[in-house]
Design an enzyme around this catalytic site. Structure first.
Site, mmCIF file in Angstrom:
data_model
loop_
_atom_site.group_PDB
_atom_site.id
_atom_site.type_symbol
_atom_site.label_atom_id
_atom_site.label_comp_id
_atom_site.label_asym_id
_atom_site.label_seq_id
_atom_site.Cartn_x
_atom_site.Cartn_y
_atom_site.Cartn_z
ATOM 1 N N ALA A 1 -23.274 1.947 -34.295
ATOM 2 C CA ALA A 1 -23.012 3.345 -34.601
ATOM 3 C C ALA A 1 -24.139 4.253 -34.100
ATOM 4 C CB ALA A 1 -22.814 3.510 -36.101
ATOM 5 N N HIS A 2 -23.936 5.565 -34.301
ATOM 6 C CA HIS A 2 -24.884 6.545 -33.755
ATOM 7 C C HIS A 2 -26.277 6.411 -34.359
ATOM 8 C CE1 HIS A 2 -23.282 9.673 -36.931
ATOM 9 N NE2 HIS A 2 -23.769 8.595 -37.483
ATOM 10 N N ASN A 3 -27.254 6.641 -33.468
ATOM 11 C CA ASN A 3 -28.674 6.681 -33.830
ATOM 12 C C ASN A 3 -29.251 5.339 -34.268
ATOM 13 O OD1 ASN A 3 -27.567 9.682 -34.891
ATOM 14 N ND2 ASN A 3 -29.347 9.689 -33.542
#
Length: 362
Positions: free
Chosen positions: A242-244
């Site tokens: 997922a993001h980051n």
């Protein structure tokens, strides 16, 4: 195509015992190898098979070399036979591989503002958008997509129908398998009065050198900062990152694992298949998470961590589940019994029972 054993040892090292000029044409398992094959022994449990193998040559450790006595072929003694096998297999693959000619296929769509190295290979129906950079000897196979200002490093290979969205980067010698999507939007929404408001995902995905990404794996772009995959990371098929997230160098993650947003995983870790890593937690270097494990909190010490109930017959599982469900009630009953036993013991000793407040203070 064949390789002489002396060529193999010159390239990969190891101690050769036996005829140096023997030519081998490929690698096969112990029980299937013939006189044109080289094979390997990496698990002592298969020493009996090694004694009986028909291979022309055998890769093995020094300890196994002393134990395997009936085998009469050539031997390559090395510290890590499995790694030696992997490098030898790469050599055979390189000999057998037929590389497509450099250049851009007529059906590919390459924006004039993109930069494509002259010795790169751009396959049929590939789309490369403005500002994208394709490095030397990179290979982009049929139907793949490289977005605006994305960057592909030298000798990196995108298999058919892989996607690198705008602004994302992958370093040198990477491998991206079919269906992988790098740089899709992260799952970012704000809730207002029960309705979801999309948060633009403006970060990138930054991938280091020597990274392999399995088929249908997805790596989301960062919301504001970047999602980072450091050098040497190996990702299996159907993984969600997922993001980051930040994945440290040389970490390996098996199929169907899910890494939630902003999780930070250290270097030299391994994550088993179908493991779930909670968002916003930290896992330090050299942590090994077993398959199917749910990691809900940070792991701050190296080691192996396991968090699942072992498989058993369904009837036994139901019994165990019922016990777990009733643990709260059982705890209260045990406390009541302990209290009654304590009171009885005091009475038998001629002591006055303690009041509730006295018990709490005690």
């Amino acid at each position: 195509m064949s390789i002489r054993l002396e060529q193999l040892v010159e390239r990969l090292g190891g101690q050769l015992k036996g005829e140096a000029n023997i030519a081998v044409q490929g690698i096969a398992p112990l029980d299937a190898a013939g006189s044109s094959h080289i094979t390997f022994l990496s698990n002592p449990k298969f020493r009996a098979q090694a004694d009986q193998t028909q291979a022309a040559a055998l890769i093995l450790s020094e300890a196994d070399d002393a134990q395997v006595q009936a085998y009469a072929g050539a031997r390559i003694v090395t510290r890590n036979p499995y790694a030696y096998f992997a490098r030898a297999a790469q050599m055979f693959q390189a000999l057998a591989e037929v590389l497509p000619p450099a250049g851009i296929h007529p059906s590919a769509v390459v924006d004039p503002a993109a930069s494509v190295a002259p010795d790169a290979v751009i396959g049929p129906l590939v789309v490369i958008e403005a500002g994208a950079v394709i490095g030397p000897r990179a290979r982009i196979d049929a139907g793949s997509f490289i977005g605006q200002h994305a960057s592909v490093g030298e000798d990196t290979h995108f298999h058919a129908r892989a996607t690198l969205h705008y602004g994302c980067e992958i370093g040198a010698r990477g491998i991206v398998h079919s269906g992988a999507v790098i740089g899709a939007d992260g799952f970012g929404f704000a809730n207002e009065a029960g309705q979801w408001i999309k948060i633009p995902q403006v970060g990138r995905v930054m991938i280091g050198d020597d990274v392999e990404i399995g088929a249908n794996t997805t790596i989301d772009r960062g919301a504001l900062a970047d999602t980072v995959i450091e050098e040497g990371v190996k990702l299996d098929n159907q993984i969600q990152i997922a993001h980051n997230c930040h994945i440290g160098a040389h970490t390996a993650i098996a199929a169907c694992a899910g890494i939630a947003g902003s999780a930070r995983i250290g270097k030299y870790c391994s994550i088993g298949g179908a493991a779930m890593i909670h968002g916003h937690i930290t896992i330090v270097d050299k942590v090994h998470v077993s398959a199917g494990t749910l990691a809900l909190r940070s792991i701050l010490e190296p080691g192996q961590y396991t968090g699942f109930y072992p498989i058993t017959e369904h009837r036994d599982w139901e019994k165990s589940a019922a016990l777990v469900r009733n643990l709260g009630t059982m705890r209260e009953k045990i406390r009541a019994l302990e209290k009654s036993l304590k009171t009885l013991t005091q009475e038998q000793a001629g002591q006055a029972p303690l009041s509730e407040n006295q018990e709490e203070n005690e």
